[in-house]
Scaffold this active site. Sequence first.
Site, PDB file in Angstrom:
ATOM      1  N   ASP A  98     -19.658   8.026  34.660  1.00 10.47           N
ATOM      2  CA  ASP A  98     -19.501   7.319  33.389  1.00 10.47           C
ATOM      3  C   ASP A  98     -18.472   8.077  32.532  1.00 10.47           C
ATOM      4  O   ASP A  98     -17.388   8.365  33.007  1.00 10.47           O
ATOM      5  CB  ASP A  98     -20.882   7.173  32.717  1.00 10.47           C
ATOM      6  CG  ASP A  98     -20.870   6.344  31.453  1.00 10.47           C
ATOM      7  OD1 ASP A  98     -20.818   5.105  31.561  1.00 10.47           O
ATOM      8  OD2 ASP A  98     -20.915   6.935  30.362  1.00 10.47           O
ATOM      9  N   HIS A 300     -25.300   1.638  37.924  1.00  9.67           N
ATOM     10  CA  HIS A 300     -24.405   2.530  37.185  1.00  9.67           C
ATOM     11  C   HIS A 300     -24.835   3.991  37.212  1.00  9.67           C
ATOM     12  O   HIS A 300     -24.017   4.876  36.998  1.00  9.67           O
ATOM     13  CB  HIS A 300     -24.336   2.037  35.731  1.00  9.67           C
ATOM     14  CG  HIS A 300     -23.304   2.721  34.905  1.00  9.67           C
ATOM     15  ND1 HIS A 300     -21.955   2.631  35.167  1.00  9.67           N
ATOM     16  CD2 HIS A 300     -23.419   3.525  33.806  1.00  9.67           C
ATOM     17  CE1 HIS A 300     -21.279   3.325  34.259  1.00  9.67           C
ATOM     18  NE2 HIS A 300     -22.147   3.879  33.430  1.00  9.67           N
TER      19      HIS A 300
END
Length: 321
Positions: A98, A300
């Site tokens: 991220d 994610h």
Amino acid sequence: MQAQTIQTRTIRMGFIERGNGPAVLLCHGFPETSHAWRHQVAALAEAGFRAIAPDMRGYGLSECPPSVDEYSVFHSVGDMIALLDALDLSTAILVGNDWGATVAWQAAQMRPDRFCGVVAMSVPMMGQAPVPPTRIFPRTDEAELYTLYFQEPDVAEAELERDIGQTLRKILFAASGDAGARQAGDQTPNPFGMVSRRHGLLAPLPDSMPDWLTAADLDTYISAFATTGFRGGLNYYRNLDRNWQLQAAFAGVKVEIPALFMVGERDTGLAIPGMREIVDAMPPLVPQLKESIIVPGSGHWLPQERPDVVNEVLIRFARNV
């Protein structure tokens, strides 16, 4: 794993570490802390590496500077260099997910003398956009992309800090592979999409615990954000245009160290139109890119959702580097 702090020349940083040997530095994203790397710290240490996972600035036990301007990617890269110096380390492999991946790519580009390899998850290396990012992101009268929703100080903070446990459950579940296949039109929830101007970010997201997160893990995150709030993490988004301006100094500079990219098949980012083409276009920007791996079923939060896969890939990459 006992967290500790150290004063560096930039900020006081919290971190967890384990093991001896070549250093591997692990950078988390939003909304996480160093706890996101708990599985990797243990596995890397057992494999003969010194694994170090810091709380990025604005998170956990690390300092939270009050000014928005102090959260550019340049500040974060400086923190990683300062942490290496404080720990008397000349070089390390840098790993990020991220926002941590963005920091990792930029650090590899800026300081190949201090980082001998880079592994990025979720965010591919990209060339500089022709205009500032906030001029590209979509907005309508009814909704705007989450990155735009995060721009105005105090607005997102008020929503996210109202019930920290619920906020974390909703965001962590909705961006994970547990939420659904994330195919076009299948209505898989997404915290990193368009945000209703009327209802905010959290309202449409299910309040569920992902299978890969324990109640104790959630409590660790809740305790951290109850102390810091979400402002530090949100300030990274408030520097998107400033990062774009500063990165002009590195336009055309390639990542010349060994690199690897990983992304979950159900990652919210991979579902963005054109993202697979961006991933495929990385080799000219990253000449020593060894692999681009898509992990089936994962979302994610790849290091937490599929620690078995991530650990195996990281250890193999680190040994080859």
